[in-house]
Design an enzyme around this catalytic site. Structure first.
Site, short mmCIF file in Angstrom:
data_model
loop_
_atom_site.label_atom_id
_atom_site.label_comp_id
_atom_site.label_asym_id
_atom_site.label_seq_id
_atom_site.Cartn_x
_atom_site.Cartn_y
_atom_site.Cartn_z
N LYS A 181 -0.97 36.14 36.88
CA LYS A 181 -0.51 36.70 38.16
C LYS A 181 -1.66 37.03 39.11
O LYS A 181 -1.44 37.54 40.20
CB LYS A 181 0.33 37.95 37.90
CG LYS A 181 1.64 37.67 37.19
CD LYS A 181 2.49 38.92 37.05
CE LYS A 181 3.83 38.60 36.38
NZ LYS A 181 4.67 39.82 36.24
N TYR A 198 10.01 59.43 39.40
CA TYR A 198 8.85 58.80 40.06
C TYR A 198 8.09 59.80 40.91
O TYR A 198 6.87 59.93 40.80
CB TYR A 198 9.32 57.62 40.92
CG TYR A 198 8.20 57.03 41.77
CD1 TYR A 198 7.21 56.25 41.18
CD2 TYR A 198 8.15 57.26 43.14
CE1 TYR A 198 6.19 55.71 41.95
CE2 TYR A 198 7.13 56.73 43.91
CZ TYR A 198 6.14 55.96 43.31
OH TYR A 198 5.14 55.44 44.08
N ILE A 248 -10.53 47.69 39.37
CA ILE A 248 -9.24 47.99 39.99
C ILE A 248 -8.14 47.59 39.03
O ILE A 248 -8.10 46.46 38.54
CB ILE A 248 -9.06 47.23 41.32
CG1 ILE A 248 -10.25 47.50 42.26
CG2 ILE A 248 -7.75 47.61 41.99
CD1 ILE A 248 -10.32 46.56 43.44
N THR A 300 -8.29 43.75 37.19
CA THR A 300 -7.58 43.85 35.92
C THR A 300 -6.07 43.83 36.13
O THR A 300 -5.55 44.29 37.16
CB THR A 300 -7.97 45.14 35.17
OG1 THR A 300 -7.28 46.27 35.74
CG2 THR A 300 -9.47 45.39 35.24
N VAL A 319 3.62 50.56 52.20
CA VAL A 319 2.77 49.38 52.36
C VAL A 319 3.64 48.17 52.03
O VAL A 319 4.42 48.20 51.07
CB VAL A 319 1.54 49.43 51.43
CG1 VAL A 319 0.68 48.18 51.61
CG2 VAL A 319 0.72 50.69 51.69
N LYS A 357 4.15 61.19 40.46
CA LYS A 357 3.11 61.08 41.48
C LYS A 357 2.62 62.46 41.94
O LYS A 357 1.45 62.63 42.30
CB LYS A 357 3.65 60.28 42.68
CG LYS A 357 3.79 58.79 42.40
CD LYS A 357 2.46 58.16 42.04
CE LYS A 357 2.55 56.64 41.92
NZ LYS A 357 1.23 56.03 41.60
N ASP A 385 -4.13 46.37 29.67
CA ASP A 385 -2.90 47.15 29.61
C ASP A 385 -3.32 48.62 29.58
O ASP A 385 -3.86 49.09 28.59
CB ASP A 385 -2.10 46.79 28.36
CG ASP A 385 -0.81 47.58 28.22
OD1 ASP A 385 -0.58 48.50 29.03
OD2 ASP A 385 -0.03 47.28 27.29
N THR A 438 4.50 45.17 50.30
CA THR A 438 4.14 44.44 49.08
C THR A 438 5.43 43.97 48.40
O THR A 438 6.52 44.39 48.79
CB THR A 438 3.36 45.33 48.09
OG1 THR A 438 4.27 46.27 47.51
CG2 THR A 438 2.20 46.05 48.78
#
Length: 290
Positions: A42, A151, A10, A36, A184, A155, A59, A186
Protein backbone atom coordinates in the site's frame (compact mmCIF):
# COMPACT_ATOMS: atom_id res chain seq x y z
CA UNK A 1 32.89 13.07 6.87
CA UNK A 2 29.59 14.12 5.29
CA UNK A 3 26.89 15.13 7.74
CA UNK A 4 24.13 12.59 8.16
CA UNK A 5 20.75 13.53 6.77
CA UNK A 6 18.09 14.22 9.33
CA UNK A 7 15.82 11.24 9.74
CA UNK A 8 12.09 10.85 10.33
CA UNK A 9 10.02 7.74 10.99
CA UNK A 10 6.32 7.99 10.17
CA UNK A 11 3.74 5.32 11.00
CA UNK A 12 0.73 4.61 8.80
CA UNK A 13 2.04 5.56 5.34
CA UNK A 14 -0.63 3.95 3.15
CA UNK A 15 -1.26 5.68 -0.18
CA UNK A 16 -3.57 8.69 -0.02
CA UNK A 17 -3.39 9.09 3.73
CA UNK A 18 -1.86 11.69 6.00
CA UNK A 19 1.18 9.50 6.70
CA UNK A 20 2.03 9.18 3.01
CA UNK A 21 1.54 12.92 2.57
CA UNK A 22 3.94 13.62 5.42
CA UNK A 23 6.48 11.13 4.08
CA UNK A 24 6.36 12.78 0.65
CA UNK A 25 7.04 16.31 1.89
CA UNK A 26 9.83 15.17 4.21
CA UNK A 27 11.33 13.24 1.28
CA UNK A 28 11.25 16.35 -0.89
CA UNK A 29 12.87 18.36 1.89
CA UNK A 30 15.85 15.97 1.92
CA UNK A 31 15.19 14.00 5.09
CA UNK A 32 15.83 10.28 5.19
CA UNK A 33 12.33 8.92 5.63
CA UNK A 34 11.44 5.64 7.28
CA UNK A 35 7.98 5.12 5.81
CA UNK A 36 6.24 2.42 7.83
CA UNK A 37 2.98 0.53 7.39
CA UNK A 38 1.56 -2.92 8.00
CA UNK A 39 1.13 -3.78 4.31
CA UNK A 40 4.09 -2.69 2.11
CA UNK A 41 1.99 -3.08 -1.06
CA UNK A 42 0.00 0.00 0.00
CA UNK A 43 3.04 2.30 -0.09
CA UNK A 44 2.76 4.87 -2.94
CA UNK A 45 5.32 4.58 -5.74
CA UNK A 46 6.74 8.05 -5.01
CA UNK A 47 7.99 6.63 -1.73
CA UNK A 48 8.91 3.09 -2.73
CA UNK A 49 11.18 4.33 -5.54
CA UNK A 50 12.84 7.25 -3.71
CA UNK A 51 16.52 6.91 -2.78
CA UNK A 52 16.05 8.66 0.57
CA UNK A 53 13.07 6.56 1.67
CA UNK A 54 13.40 3.27 3.54
CA UNK A 55 10.08 1.39 3.61
CA UNK A 56 9.60 -0.66 6.77
CA UNK A 57 6.89 -3.18 7.55
CA UNK A 58 5.62 -2.21 10.97
CA UNK A 59 2.64 -3.28 13.05
CA UNK A 60 2.48 -0.77 15.91
CA UNK A 61 0.44 -3.26 17.96
CA UNK A 62 3.26 -5.83 17.88
CA UNK A 63 6.20 -5.43 20.31
CA UNK A 64 8.35 -7.68 18.10
CA UNK A 65 7.56 -5.60 15.00
CA UNK A 66 8.43 -2.40 16.86
CA UNK A 67 11.71 -3.92 18.08
CA UNK A 68 12.61 -4.90 14.51
CA UNK A 69 11.93 -1.34 13.36
CA UNK A 70 14.23 0.03 16.07
CA UNK A 71 16.99 -2.33 14.89
CA UNK A 72 16.49 -1.31 11.24
CA UNK A 73 16.61 2.41 12.03
CA UNK A 74 19.65 1.96 14.28
CA UNK A 75 21.52 0.19 11.48
CA UNK A 76 20.77 3.00 9.03
CA UNK A 77 21.47 5.96 11.31
CA UNK A 78 23.99 4.70 13.84
CA UNK A 79 21.52 4.97 16.70
CA UNK A 80 19.77 8.29 16.08
CA UNK A 81 16.28 9.37 15.07
CA UNK A 82 15.50 13.05 14.63
CA UNK A 83 11.71 12.85 14.36
CA UNK A 84 9.15 10.21 15.28
CA UNK A 85 5.64 10.84 13.94
CA UNK A 86 2.99 8.62 15.53
CA UNK A 87 0.40 8.89 12.79
CA UNK A 88 -1.30 5.46 12.77
CA UNK A 89 -4.85 5.42 14.05
CA UNK A 90 -8.40 4.39 13.33
CA UNK A 91 -11.90 5.80 13.64
CA UNK A 92 -15.01 4.13 15.00
CA UNK A 93 -18.58 5.37 14.66
CA UNK A 94 -20.99 3.42 16.82
CA UNK A 95 -23.40 4.05 19.72
CA UNK A 96 -21.60 3.23 22.96
CA UNK A 97 -24.19 0.60 23.88
CA UNK A 98 -23.46 -1.22 20.62
CA UNK A 99 -19.66 -1.32 20.94
CA UNK A 100 -18.14 -4.54 22.24
CA UNK A 101 -15.62 -3.87 24.99
CA UNK A 102 -13.02 -5.89 23.10
CA UNK A 103 -13.54 -3.64 20.07
CA UNK A 104 -13.21 -0.54 22.23
CA UNK A 105 -10.03 -1.79 23.91
CA UNK A 106 -8.51 -2.59 20.52
CA UNK A 107 -9.15 0.98 19.37
CA UNK A 108 -7.48 2.37 22.49
CA UNK A 109 -4.55 0.01 21.89
CA UNK A 110 -4.05 1.51 18.44
CA UNK A 111 -4.83 5.17 19.16
CA UNK A 112 -3.24 5.54 22.61
CA UNK A 113 -1.06 2.65 23.75
CA UNK A 114 0.70 2.12 20.41
CA UNK A 115 2.11 5.70 20.30
CA UNK A 116 3.45 5.25 23.83
CA UNK A 117 4.98 1.89 22.89
CA UNK A 118 6.70 3.54 19.90
CA UNK A 119 8.01 6.38 22.07
CA UNK A 120 9.38 4.01 24.69
CA UNK A 121 11.10 1.87 22.06
CA UNK A 122 12.65 4.79 20.14
CA UNK A 123 13.47 6.97 23.17
CA UNK A 124 17.23 6.23 23.18
CA UNK A 125 17.50 7.17 19.49
CA UNK A 126 15.45 10.34 19.98
CA UNK A 127 17.45 11.38 23.05
CA UNK A 128 20.72 10.78 21.19
CA UNK A 129 19.51 13.08 18.38
CA UNK A 130 17.83 15.60 20.71
CA UNK A 131 14.89 14.89 18.51
CA UNK A 132 11.17 15.50 18.27
CA UNK A 133 8.08 13.36 18.90
CA UNK A 134 4.91 14.22 16.98
CA UNK A 135 1.67 12.60 18.16
CA UNK A 136 -1.34 12.57 15.86
CA UNK A 137 -4.37 13.44 17.96
CA UNK A 138 -7.56 15.05 16.67
CA UNK A 139 -10.02 17.87 17.25
CA UNK A 140 -12.33 14.98 18.13
CA UNK A 141 -10.52 14.95 21.47
CA UNK A 142 -12.47 18.10 22.36
CA UNK A 143 -15.78 17.38 20.62
CA UNK A 144 -18.69 15.64 22.45
CA UNK A 145 -19.90 14.05 19.22
CA UNK A 146 -22.71 11.55 19.68
CA UNK A 147 -21.93 8.04 18.43
CA UNK A 148 -18.17 8.60 18.47
CA UNK A 149 -17.41 8.23 22.16
CA UNK A 150 -14.76 5.51 21.89
CA UNK A 151 -12.74 7.18 19.12
CA UNK A 152 -13.02 10.66 20.60
CA UNK A 153 -12.07 9.40 24.05
CA UNK A 154 -9.01 7.59 22.68
CA UNK A 155 -7.87 10.78 20.98
CA UNK A 156 -8.56 12.78 24.15
CA UNK A 157 -6.37 10.34 26.07
CA UNK A 158 -3.61 10.78 23.51
CA UNK A 159 -3.88 14.57 23.55
CA UNK A 160 -3.59 14.69 27.33
CA UNK A 161 -0.88 12.03 27.42
CA UNK A 162 1.13 13.81 24.75
CA UNK A 163 1.04 17.11 26.61
CA UNK A 164 2.19 15.43 29.82
CA UNK A 165 4.93 13.55 27.95
CA UNK A 166 6.03 16.91 26.53
CA UNK A 167 6.90 18.04 30.05
CA UNK A 168 8.56 14.75 30.92
CA UNK A 169 10.69 14.60 27.76
CA UNK A 170 11.84 18.23 27.86
CA UNK A 171 14.71 17.64 30.35
CA UNK A 172 15.84 14.74 28.13
CA UNK A 173 16.25 17.16 25.23
CA UNK A 174 13.29 15.79 23.27
CA UNK A 175 10.65 18.15 21.92
CA UNK A 176 6.99 17.04 21.69
CA UNK A 177 4.25 18.25 19.37
CA UNK A 178 0.59 17.25 19.76
CA UNK A 179 -1.22 17.56 16.44
CA UNK A 180 -4.86 18.50 16.93
CA UNK A 181 -6.03 17.63 13.45
CA UNK A 182 -9.35 18.79 12.07
CA UNK A 183 -10.69 17.45 8.75
CA UNK A 184 -8.21 16.42 6.04
CA UNK A 185 -9.23 14.97 2.66
CA UNK A 186 -8.07 11.35 2.67
CA UNK A 187 -9.54 7.90 1.94
CA UNK A 188 -9.88 7.35 5.70
CA UNK A 189 -13.66 7.02 5.66
CA UNK A 190 -13.44 4.45 2.88
CA UNK A 191 -11.37 2.27 5.21
CA UNK A 192 -13.38 2.41 8.42
CA UNK A 193 -15.93 -0.25 9.15
CA UNK A 194 -19.44 1.02 8.50
CA UNK A 195 -21.65 0.87 11.61
CA UNK A 196 -23.91 -2.18 11.16
CA UNK A 197 -26.70 -1.63 13.67
CA UNK A 198 -28.46 -4.79 14.81
CA UNK A 199 -32.25 -4.76 14.86
CA UNK A 200 -32.14 -5.26 18.64
CA UNK A 201 -30.28 -1.96 19.11
CA UNK A 202 -32.02 0.98 20.76
CA UNK A 203 -30.66 3.00 17.82
CA UNK A 204 -31.93 0.77 15.01
CA UNK A 205 -34.44 3.43 13.97
CA UNK A 206 -31.61 5.80 12.99
CA UNK A 207 -29.30 3.20 11.42
CA UNK A 208 -29.24 5.03 8.06
CA UNK A 209 -28.11 8.25 9.77
CA UNK A 210 -25.33 6.38 11.55
CA UNK A 211 -24.16 4.86 8.28
CA UNK A 212 -24.09 8.32 6.66
CA UNK A 213 -21.80 9.61 9.41
CA UNK A 214 -19.14 7.28 8.03
CA UNK A 215 -19.52 8.36 4.39
CA UNK A 216 -16.83 11.06 4.41
CA UNK A 217 -19.07 14.12 4.57
CA UNK A 218 -16.98 15.45 7.46
CA UNK A 219 -14.13 15.96 4.95
CA UNK A 220 -16.02 18.29 2.63
CA UNK A 221 -13.93 21.39 1.92
CA UNK A 222 -10.92 19.98 3.78
CA UNK A 223 -7.31 20.40 2.58
CA UNK A 224 -5.61 17.43 0.95
CA UNK A 225 -2.90 15.41 2.70
CA UNK A 226 -0.06 17.28 0.99
CA UNK A 227 -1.32 20.72 2.01
CA UNK A 228 -1.75 19.44 5.54
CA UNK A 229 1.71 17.86 5.55
CA UNK A 230 3.44 21.04 4.39
CA UNK A 231 1.90 22.90 7.33
CA UNK A 232 3.03 20.22 9.78
CA UNK A 233 6.57 20.21 8.36
CA UNK A 234 6.74 23.99 8.71
CA UNK A 235 5.67 23.77 12.36
CA UNK A 236 8.26 21.08 13.13
CA UNK A 237 11.06 23.00 11.46
CA UNK A 238 10.25 26.26 13.20
CA UNK A 239 10.70 24.51 16.56
CA UNK A 240 7.05 24.35 17.59
CA UNK A 241 6.08 22.48 20.73
CA UNK A 242 2.81 21.57 22.43
CA UNK A 243 -0.59 21.60 20.73
CA UNK A 244 -0.70 22.56 17.05
CA UNK A 245 -4.10 22.75 15.36
CA UNK A 246 -3.96 21.83 11.66
CA UNK A 247 -6.58 21.06 8.98
CA UNK A 248 -9.90 22.47 7.81
CA UNK A 249 -10.84 25.68 9.66
CA UNK A 250 -8.28 24.79 12.33
CA UNK A 251 -8.04 28.30 13.80
CA UNK A 252 -11.80 28.75 14.00
CA UNK A 253 -12.25 25.31 15.54
CA UNK A 254 -9.57 25.98 18.13
CA UNK A 255 -11.22 29.28 19.09
CA UNK A 256 -14.66 27.66 19.37
CA UNK A 257 -13.40 24.81 21.54
CA UNK A 258 -11.35 27.04 23.83
CA UNK A 259 -13.69 29.99 24.25
CA UNK A 260 -17.32 29.18 23.39
CA UNK A 261 -19.58 28.10 26.30
CA UNK A 262 -20.27 24.38 26.04
CA UNK A 263 -23.96 24.92 25.30
CA UNK A 264 -23.14 27.25 22.39
CA UNK A 265 -20.48 24.90 21.07
CA UNK A 266 -22.84 21.93 21.17
CA UNK A 267 -25.54 23.93 19.34
CA UNK A 268 -23.05 24.74 16.57
CA UNK A 269 -21.98 21.11 16.42
CA UNK A 270 -25.58 19.95 16.23
CA UNK A 271 -26.28 22.40 13.41
CA UNK A 272 -23.69 20.53 11.40
CA UNK A 273 -24.30 16.93 12.48
CA UNK A 274 -28.07 17.09 13.14
CA UNK A 275 -27.72 14.58 15.96
CA UNK A 276 -30.45 16.03 18.20
CA UNK A 277 -33.18 15.31 15.69
CA UNK A 278 -31.97 11.74 15.31
CA UNK A 279 -31.77 11.24 19.06
CA UNK A 280 -35.32 12.56 19.32
CA UNK A 281 -36.43 9.76 16.97
CA UNK A 282 -34.87 7.26 19.36
CA UNK A 283 -36.74 8.90 22.22
CA UNK A 284 -40.04 8.63 20.37
CA UNK A 285 -39.53 4.92 19.78
CA UNK A 286 -38.74 4.43 23.46
CA UNK A 287 -42.00 6.14 24.42
CA UNK A 288 -43.98 3.67 22.32
CA UNK A 289 -42.34 0.77 24.17
CA UNK A 290 -43.37 1.98 27.61
Amino acid sequence: MAALKKSVLITGCSAGGIGAGLADVFREKGYHVFATLRNPSKLPSTLSKASNVTPLTLDVLSPDSIANAVSDVTRHTGGRLDILINNSGQNLIRPALDVSLDEGRKLFDLNFWAPLAMIQAFAPLLIEARGCVVNQSSAAAYVPMAFSSIYNSSKAALAMGSEIWRREFEPLGVRTITLITTSVKTPAFERIEKPHIHDSSYYFVIREYLERLADGRLQEGAPDARTYALKVLAEIERGATGEIWVGKDAGMNRFAVKWFPQMVFELILDGFLKASGELAKVGQVMKTRR
